[in-house]
Scaffold this motif. Structure first.
Motif, PDB file in Angstrom:
ATOM      1  N   SER A 181      57.652   1.107 -46.803  1.00 52.23           N
ATOM      2  CA  SER A 181      57.413   2.542 -46.638  1.00 52.23           C
ATOM      3  C   SER A 181      56.833   3.178 -47.897  1.00 52.23           C
ATOM      4  O   SER A 181      55.999   4.089 -47.821  1.00 52.23           O
ATOM      5  N   GLN A 182      57.249   2.700 -49.061  1.00 52.19           N
ATOM      6  CA  GLN A 182      56.723   3.278 -50.295  1.00 52.19           C
ATOM      7  C   GLN A 182      55.226   3.010 -50.445  1.00 52.19           C
ATOM      8  O   GLN A 182      54.464   3.884 -50.853  1.00 52.19           O
ATOM      9  N   ASN A 183      54.806   1.804 -50.078  1.00 55.40           N
ATOM     10  CA  ASN A 183      53.379   1.486 -50.163  1.00 55.40           C
ATOM     11  C   ASN A 183      52.583   2.288 -49.143  1.00 55.40           C
ATOM     12  O   ASN A 183      51.477   2.755 -49.443  1.00 55.40           O
ATOM     13  N   VAL A 184      53.121   2.455 -47.940  1.00 54.38           N
ATOM     14  CA  VAL A 184      52.421   3.260 -46.933  1.00 54.38           C
ATOM     15  C   VAL A 184      52.284   4.702 -47.410  1.00 54.38           C
ATOM     16  O   VAL A 184      51.219   5.327 -47.268  1.00 54.38           O
ATOM     17  N   ALA A 185      53.337   5.248 -47.988  1.00 54.17           N
ATOM     18  CA  ALA A 185      53.260   6.609 -48.540  1.00 54.17           C
ATOM     19  C   ALA A 185      52.194   6.685 -49.630  1.00 54.17           C
ATOM     20  O   ALA A 185      51.449   7.676 -49.731  1.00 54.17           O
ATOM     21  N   HIS A 186      52.100   5.643 -50.427  1.00 55.21           N
ATOM     22  CA  HIS A 186      51.075   5.584 -51.480  1.00 55.21           C
ATOM     23  C   HIS A 186      49.675   5.589 -50.863  1.00 55.21           C
ATOM     24  O   HIS A 186      48.782   6.330 -51.324  1.00 55.21           O
ATOM     25  N   LEU A 187      49.460   4.783 -49.835  1.00 61.02           N
ATOM     26  CA  LEU A 187      48.144   4.734 -49.188  1.00 61.02           C
ATOM     27  C   LEU A 187      47.792   6.081 -48.555  1.00 61.02           C
ATOM     28  O   LEU A 187      46.638   6.529 -48.629  1.00 61.02           O
ATOM     29  N   GLN A 188      48.768   6.727 -47.943  1.00 59.39           N
ATOM     30  CA  GLN A 188      48.503   8.028 -47.322  1.00 59.39           C
ATOM     31  C   GLN A 188      48.216   9.094 -48.376  1.00 59.39           C
ATOM     32  O   GLN A 188      47.369   9.976 -48.170  1.00 59.39           O
ATOM     33  N   HIS A 189      48.905   9.006 -49.510  1.00 57.91           N
ATOM     34  CA  HIS A 189      48.639   9.950 -50.599  1.00 57.91           C
ATOM     35  C   HIS A 189      47.235   9.754 -51.165  1.00 57.91           C
ATOM     36  O   HIS A 189      46.542  10.739 -51.488  1.00 57.91           O
ATOM     37  N   LEU A 190      46.807   8.505 -51.276  1.00 56.83           N
ATOM     38  CA  LEU A 190      45.458   8.216 -51.785  1.00 56.83           C
ATOM     39  C   LEU A 190      44.369   8.669 -50.823  1.00 56.83           C
ATOM     40  O   LEU A 190      43.235   8.937 -51.248  1.00 56.83           O
ATOM     41  N   ASN A 191      44.704   8.723 -49.532  1.00 55.62           N
ATOM     42  CA  ASN A 191      43.685   8.962 -48.503  1.00 55.62           C
ATOM     43  C   ASN A 191      44.068  10.149 -47.622  1.00 55.62           C
ATOM     44  O   ASN A 191      44.338   9.979 -46.423  1.00 55.62           O
ATOM     45  N   PRO A 192      44.097  11.364 -48.184  1.00 57.90           N
ATOM     46  CA  PRO A 192      44.436  12.540 -47.380  1.00 57.90           C
ATOM     47  C   PRO A 192      43.401  12.744 -46.278  1.00 57.90           C
ATOM     48  O   PRO A 192      42.208  12.515 -46.467  1.00 57.90           O
ATOM     49  N   GLY A 193      43.881  13.136 -45.121  1.00 59.37           N
ATOM     50  CA  GLY A 193      42.966  13.335 -43.997  1.00 59.37           C
ATOM     51  C   GLY A 193      42.777  12.095 -43.151  1.00 59.37           C
ATOM     52  O   GLY A 193      42.183  12.166 -42.061  1.00 59.37           O
ATOM     53  N   TRP A 194      43.260  10.955 -43.630  1.00 58.13           N
ATOM     54  CA  TRP A 194      43.191   9.727 -42.845  1.00 58.13           C
ATOM     55  C   TRP A 194      44.454   9.604 -41.990  1.00 58.13           C
ATOM     56  O   TRP A 194      45.538  10.037 -42.395  1.00 58.13           O
ATOM     57  N   SER A 195      44.318   9.007 -40.813  1.00 57.87           N
ATOM     58  CA  SER A 195      45.488   8.720 -39.990  1.00 57.87           C
ATOM     59  C   SER A 195      45.990   7.309 -40.287  1.00 57.87           C
ATOM     60  O   SER A 195      45.243   6.473 -40.814  1.00 57.87           O
ATOM     61  N   TYR A 196      47.234   7.065 -39.973  1.00 59.16           N
ATOM     62  CA  TYR A 196      47.847   5.761 -40.228  1.00 59.16           C
ATOM     63  C   TYR A 196      48.491   5.259 -38.944  1.00 59.16           C
ATOM     64  O   TYR A 196      49.191   5.997 -38.246  1.00 59.16           O
ATOM     65  N   ARG A 197      48.244   3.961 -38.606  1.00 59.68           N
ATOM     66  CA  ARG A 197      48.842   3.370 -37.418  1.00 59.68           C
ATOM     67  C   ARG A 197      49.507   2.048 -37.784  1.00 59.68           C
ATOM     68  O   ARG A 197      48.880   1.156 -38.362  1.00 59.68           O
ATOM     69  N   TYR A 198      50.788   1.966 -37.437  1.00 57.84           N
ATOM     70  CA  TYR A 198      51.534   0.720 -37.609  1.00 57.84           C
ATOM     71  C   TYR A 198      51.682   0.072 -36.240  1.00 57.84           C
ATOM     72  O   TYR A 198      52.086   0.727 -35.268  1.00 57.84           O
ATOM     73  N   TRP A 199      51.354  -1.234 -36.154  1.00 58.71           N
ATOM     74  CA  TRP A 199      51.352  -1.946 -34.891  1.00 58.71           C
ATOM     75  C   TRP A 199      52.479  -2.983 -34.872  1.00 58.71           C
ATOM     76  O   TRP A 199      52.391  -4.031 -35.504  1.00 58.71           O
ATOM     77  N   GLY A 200      53.568  -2.667 -34.148  1.00 57.28           N
ATOM     78  CA  GLY A 200      54.619  -3.646 -33.903  1.00 57.28           C
ATOM     79  C   GLY A 200      54.211  -4.580 -32.779  1.00 57.28           C
ATOM     80  O   GLY A 200      53.153  -4.426 -32.152  1.00 57.28           O
ATOM     81  N   GLU A 201      55.057  -5.545 -32.476  1.00 60.29           N
ATOM     82  CA  GLU A 201      54.703  -6.557 -31.475  1.00 60.29           C
ATOM     83  C   GLU A 201      54.475  -5.949 -30.091  1.00 60.29           C
ATOM     84  O   GLU A 201      53.494  -6.267 -29.413  1.00 60.29           O
ATOM     85  N   LYS A 202      55.358  -5.053 -29.632  1.00 58.25           N
ATOM     86  CA  LYS A 202      55.190  -4.459 -28.309  1.00 58.25           C
ATOM     87  C   LYS A 202      53.916  -3.628 -28.240  1.00 58.25           C
ATOM     88  O   LYS A 202      53.181  -3.671 -27.238  1.00 58.25           O
ATOM     89  N   GLU A 203      53.647  -2.856 -29.294  1.00 55.62           N
ATOM     90  CA  GLU A 203      52.433  -2.029 -29.314  1.00 55.62           C
ATOM     91  C   GLU A 203      51.179  -2.897 -29.239  1.00 55.62           C
ATOM     92  O   GLU A 203      50.190  -2.518 -28.611  1.00 55.62           O
ATOM     93  N   ARG A 204      51.240  -4.069 -29.879  1.00 54.94           N
ATOM     94  CA  ARG A 204      50.090  -4.981 -29.812  1.00 54.94           C
ATOM     95  C   ARG A 204      49.898  -5.516 -28.395  1.00 54.94           C
ATOM     96  O   ARG A 204      48.765  -5.555 -27.887  1.00 54.94           O
ATOM     97  N   HIS A 205      50.990  -5.935 -27.751  1.00 59.76           N
ATOM     98  CA  HIS A 205      50.892  -6.422 -26.370  1.00 59.76           C
ATOM     99  C   HIS A 205      50.253  -5.361 -25.475  1.00 59.76           C
ATOM    100  O   HIS A 205      49.333  -5.655 -24.697  1.00 59.76           O
ATOM    101  N   ASP A 206      50.783  -4.139 -25.561  1.00 61.73           N
ATOM    102  CA  ASP A 206      50.293  -3.058 -24.700  1.00 61.73           C
ATOM    103  C   ASP A 206      48.826  -2.767 -24.972  1.00 61.73           C
ATOM    104  O   ASP A 206      48.034  -2.553 -24.038  1.00 61.73           O
ATOM    105  N   PHE A 207      48.445  -2.749 -26.241  1.00 59.03           N
ATOM    106  CA  PHE A 207      47.056  -2.463 -26.611  1.00 59.03           C
ATOM    107  C   PHE A 207      46.113  -3.519 -26.042  1.00 59.03           C
ATOM    108  O   PHE A 207      45.061  -3.187 -25.461  1.00 59.03           O
TER     109      PHE A 207
END
Length: 359
Positions: A145-171
């Motif tokens: 979570s700390q690294n994700v917060a860092h990436l979001q802070h570096l890239n304001p205005g960008w969206s972030y998507r985390y893909w767990g196993e179920k989300e990958r199957h559905d996609f």
């Protein structure tokens, strides 16, 4: 060479065809994925291996007159698993070849044919401002979570998507259907990295954006790396003897690619880019034809079937046909791993596996 039914091509004992890269270096691959103009004809006599230039002489074996042993002086050509070609000083199964027509070479007996190329998607000319990362748990693990917060802070205005196993199957089911989801699920679940490889190609082809391994990070905003007219960015390892990643990405399977493999722990691409359509087709083809003898298991199996070797091959064969730009990932601000000893971080590593990669 013109690919007609009368053309005689050279088949290895693995059922692959010999090919010659534009650089002249020899490799072999499945007939289904062979670049048409690179397939070697039985009339070709001068090729290059990684050991140097070679004159080929077809010599029938006494115990199998239809089999060609292709040699130079006392050395015999050897097609090794995964696509590498070397010279050996003795003949065994690996050094035997036979001729076939190009049409016959592309016919696989008893193999049910499935669609491998994704439905064409309208190609966008801009890399969407979305960061994609993959994990096995349903929610982002706290340790990342700390690294994700860092990436979001570096890239304001960008969206972030985390893909767990179920989300990958559905996609995959929603965008590609059961036939491709079935192939994804046929990857042995002990090889989570291989499933993540295939998903990143499927995801970025549909949605575009920046894919980044969960162990990876950045110390510069992505906007500083991506130009307005970029639709695909590629990078290779700094792998010369004096550089930080000396020897990385230089497997003999892709010895015909100057500089070695293209990195795919990060993918920055516009949706619908043909490179990713080619990657998807290549990986599905290798899943359909997988045997441990042809591609191996463990680390090499992943590299060859779904990982950087497959990714590199799929792009290399069409590199000059579509727009792209090479960057120095390290100098641009990408970090391969912010986790020390990352190969031990996720428990049992796929490099330790000996079971088949595809069930």
């Amino acid at each position: 060479m013109t690919d007609t039914p009368q053309t005689s091509v050279i088949l290895t004992h693995l059922g692959t065809v010999l090919c010659r890269a534009p650089s002249g270096v020899l490799f072999h691959c499945l007939p289904d994925e062979a670049p048409q103009n690179d397939i070697l004809s039985v009339t070709d006599t001068t090729v290059r291996t990684r050991q140097g230039q070679t004159n080929l002489i077809a010599v029938p074996r006494d115990d199998a007159p239809e089999t060609l042993c292709i040699r130079h002086d006392t050395h015999y050509l050897c097609a090794e698993p995964g696509g590498a070609v070397t010279l050996r000083d003795a003949v065994s199964v690996w050094e035997t070849f036979r001729s076939a027509t190009a049409g016959d070479a592309r016919t696989t007996p008893d193999m049910q044919v499935h669609e491998r190329r994704p439905t064409p998607k309208r190609r966008l000319r801009r890399i969407s401002r979305t960061i994609h990362q993959i994990g096995n748990s349903s929610t982002l693990p706290e340790i990342f979570s700390q690294n994700v917060a860092h990436l979001q802070h570096l890239n304001p205005g960008w969206s972030y998507r985390y893909w767990g196993e179920k989300e990958r199957h559905d996609f995959i089911y929603d965008h590609y259907g059961w036939d491709i989801l079935r192939r994804y699920l046929s990857i042995n679940p002990r090889y989570g990295a291989a499933r993540a490889d295939l998903f990143r190609y499927l995801c970025i082809y549909q949605l575009g954006g920046v894919y980044l391994d969960i162990k990876s990070s950045a110390n510069q905003p992505f906007e500083t790396m991506i130009n307005d007219n970029d639709d695909y960015l590629l990078s290779q390892w700094k792998n010369s003897p004096t550089e930080a990643f000396s020897g990385w990405g230089l497997g003999p399977e892709i010895g015909f690619v100057a500089g070695g493999e293209y990195q795919q722990w990060h993918i920055m691409a516009a949706a619908g880019h043909p490179f990713l359509a080619s990657c998807i087709e290549t990986v599905l083809t290798r899943i359909d034809h997988y045997t441990p003898d042809l591609y191996g298991t463990g680390r090499l199996g992943v590299l060859r079937v779904t990982g950087p070797y497959a990714y590199t091959f799929a792009i290399y064969k069409m590199l000059e046909q579509h727009s792209h730009r090479f960057i120095d990932s390290e100098r641009s601000g990408l970090l391969y791993s912010y986790v020390q000893n990352h190969t031990h971080f996720f428990g049992r590593h796929y490099s330790q596996e000996s079971l088949p990669l595809v069930l």
